[in-house]
Design an enzyme around this catalytic site. Sequence first.
Site, PDB file in Angstrom:
ATOM      1  N   ASN A  12      19.428 104.447 112.611  1.00 56.95           N
ATOM      2  CA  ASN A  12      18.258 105.273 112.480  1.00 56.95           C
ATOM      3  C   ASN A  12      17.649 104.646 111.065  1.00 56.95           C
ATOM      4  O   ASN A  12      18.166 104.965 110.123  1.00 56.95           O
ATOM      5  CB  ASN A  12      18.665 106.785 112.264  1.00 56.95           C
ATOM      6  CG  ASN A  12      17.317 107.667 111.679  1.00 56.95           C
ATOM      7  OD1 ASN A  12      16.139 107.182 111.989  1.00 56.95           O
ATOM      8  ND2 ASN A  12      17.752 108.522 111.294  1.00 56.95           N
ATOM      9  N   LYS A  14      14.897 105.383 109.869  1.00 59.53           N
ATOM     10  CA  LYS A  14      14.157 106.379 109.054  1.00 59.53           C
ATOM     11  C   LYS A  14      12.971 105.564 108.719  1.00 59.53           C
ATOM     12  O   LYS A  14      12.289 104.937 109.287  1.00 59.53           O
ATOM     13  CB  LYS A  14      14.862 106.891 107.805  1.00 59.53           C
ATOM     14  CG  LYS A  14      16.226 107.351 108.227  1.00 59.53           C
ATOM     15  CD  LYS A  14      17.027 108.330 107.100  1.00 59.53           C
ATOM     16  CE  LYS A  14      18.499 108.356 107.387  1.00 59.53           C
ATOM     17  NZ  LYS A  14      18.957 109.470 106.629  1.00 59.53           N
ATOM     18  N   HIS A 105      16.774 115.765 113.885  1.00 58.81           N
ATOM     19  CA  HIS A 105      17.455 115.297 112.923  1.00 58.81           C
ATOM     20  C   HIS A 105      17.388 116.197 111.783  1.00 58.81           C
ATOM     21  O   HIS A 105      16.218 116.942 111.618  1.00 58.81           O
ATOM     22  CB  HIS A 105      16.966 113.746 112.358  1.00 58.81           C
ATOM     23  CG  HIS A 105      17.905 113.114 111.490  1.00 58.81           C
ATOM     24  ND1 HIS A 105      17.763 113.362 110.011  1.00 58.81           N
ATOM     25  CD2 HIS A 105      18.659 112.048 111.322  1.00 58.81           C
ATOM     26  CE1 HIS A 105      18.483 112.494 109.342  1.00 58.81           C
ATOM     27  NE2 HIS A 105      18.922 111.877 110.139  1.00 58.81           N
ATOM     28  N   GLU A 107      16.565 115.925 108.710  1.00 60.86           N
ATOM     29  CA  GLU A 107      15.508 115.776 107.589  1.00 60.86           C
ATOM     30  C   GLU A 107      14.080 116.160 108.540  1.00 60.86           C
ATOM     31  O   GLU A 107      13.407 116.408 107.665  1.00 60.86           O
ATOM     32  CB  GLU A 107      15.379 114.034 107.538  1.00 60.86           C
ATOM     33  CG  GLU A 107      16.320 113.714 106.184  1.00 60.86           C
ATOM     34  CD  GLU A 107      16.784 112.204 106.603  1.00 60.86           C
ATOM     35  OE1 GLU A 107      16.221 111.467 107.343  1.00 60.86           O
ATOM     36  OE2 GLU A 107      17.986 111.660 106.037  1.00 60.86           O
ATOM     37  N   GLU A 175      25.976 115.506 112.408  1.00 57.90           N
ATOM     38  CA  GLU A 175      25.764 114.937 111.317  1.00 57.90           C
ATOM     39  C   GLU A 175      25.926 116.017 110.216  1.00 57.90           C
ATOM     40  O   GLU A 175      24.930 116.970 109.989  1.00 57.90           O
ATOM     41  CB  GLU A 175      24.317 114.347 111.415  1.00 57.90           C
ATOM     42  CG  GLU A 175      23.983 113.419 112.273  1.00 57.90           C
ATOM     43  CD  GLU A 175      22.989 112.254 111.993  1.00 57.90           C
ATOM     44  OE1 GLU A 175      23.360 111.221 111.739  1.00 57.90           O
ATOM     45  OE2 GLU A 175      21.882 112.890 111.605  1.00 57.90           O
ATOM     46  N   GLY A 181      23.428 110.251 103.731  1.00 56.63           N
ATOM     47  CA  GLY A 181      22.894 109.513 102.747  1.00 56.63           C
ATOM     48  C   GLY A 181      23.350 109.860 101.307  1.00 56.63           C
ATOM     49  O   GLY A 181      22.862 109.555 100.277  1.00 56.63           O
ATOM     50  N   SER A 221      26.893 108.695 106.496  1.00 55.01           N
ATOM     51  CA  SER A 221      27.658 107.615 105.570  1.00 55.01           C
ATOM     52  C   SER A 221      28.731 106.968 106.318  1.00 55.01           C
ATOM     53  O   SER A 221      29.546 106.511 105.623  1.00 55.01           O
ATOM     54  CB  SER A 221      28.167 108.360 104.109  1.00 55.01           C
ATOM     55  OG  SER A 221      26.899 109.185 103.215  1.00 55.01           O
TER      56      SER A 221
HETATM   57  C1  PEP Z   1      21.291 109.875 109.323  1.00 57.75           C
HETATM   58  O1  PEP Z   1      20.178 109.603 108.951  1.00 57.75           O
HETATM   59  O2  PEP Z   1      21.630 110.115 110.538  1.00 57.75           O
HETATM   60  C2  PEP Z   1      22.478 109.112 108.704  1.00 57.75           C
HETATM   61  C3  PEP Z   1      23.549 109.423 109.371  1.00 57.75           C
HETATM   62  O3  PEP Z   1      22.239 108.362 107.401  1.00 57.75           O
HETATM   63  P1  PEP Z   1      23.374 107.745 106.567  1.00 57.75           P
HETATM   64  O4  PEP Z   1      24.268 106.943 107.450  1.00 57.75           O
HETATM   65  O5  PEP Z   1      22.731 107.090 105.753  1.00 57.75           O
HETATM   66  O6  PEP Z   1      24.256 108.843 105.829  1.00 57.75           O
END
Ligand code: PEP
Length: 258
Positions: A12, A14, A105, A107, A175, A181, A221
Amino acid sequence: MAAKRRILIAGNWKMNGLKKDARSLAGALGTKMSKLKAKPQSKPEFEMLVCPPAALLGPVVDAVKGKGIAVGGQDCHANEAGAHTGDTSAALLKSMGCKYAIVGHSERRTDHGETDAMVKAKAEAAHKAGLSAIVCIGETLKQREAGRAKSTNKKQLAGSLPAGATAKNTVIAYEPVWAIGTGKVATPEQAQEVHALIRAELAKAIGEAEAAKMRILYGGSMKPGNAAELLALPDVDGGLIGGAALTVADFWGIAQAV
Ligand code: PEP
């Protein structure tokens, strides 16, 4: 016997990257996939997916054409078309060459106030357009610390799961919001506990056979250094990767951990 599920390594991106960056990242991944596929008797044991910003779908689809990398959108609108300035329809994603659409997601849930009902409608729109929906759920740190990780994920799954979900048209991404992040990763025990719960809830909703085949991704992460441990868990069928999807070395490193 446990169902064999093909690992999905999904990036992803973003709101990152310009046209030149997207071309170069997608192109380099495409080269690596082509080399892997060219090895005798080598069928990659994973499926690779990249989800660039909507405006970069065209260049990315072109860059990975014929390389065995799928492309997806990061969101889609619940309606097929109309007066929705700035939004992207699932049909448009499909017409651009996408196979998947991420929906719900965290976000988007936070930045755009998306509710479970909205996520469900978006996933159903994705299906209608012929896309597979990657439905994201996950608890916040506050919810986990209050002992509500399981109930939160159960509720989000029940509210966001599209009607007619099958292992073919739907992927679930767990998630934990506190891991996205932040560099904090769920422990293998925490991840497996929620993934097993999700599969059990799926079994109640869509039947055991379909639930056993449905892929459940971990996101939060994931990096080359922790991917092998997470991907080896019995109910983890891949990763939804943010930060580490932005460099070839990290994203390919995760794929190599499969
Ligand atoms: C994500 O945005 O779905 C995500 C898991 O980000 P990150 O890997 O940076 O934690």
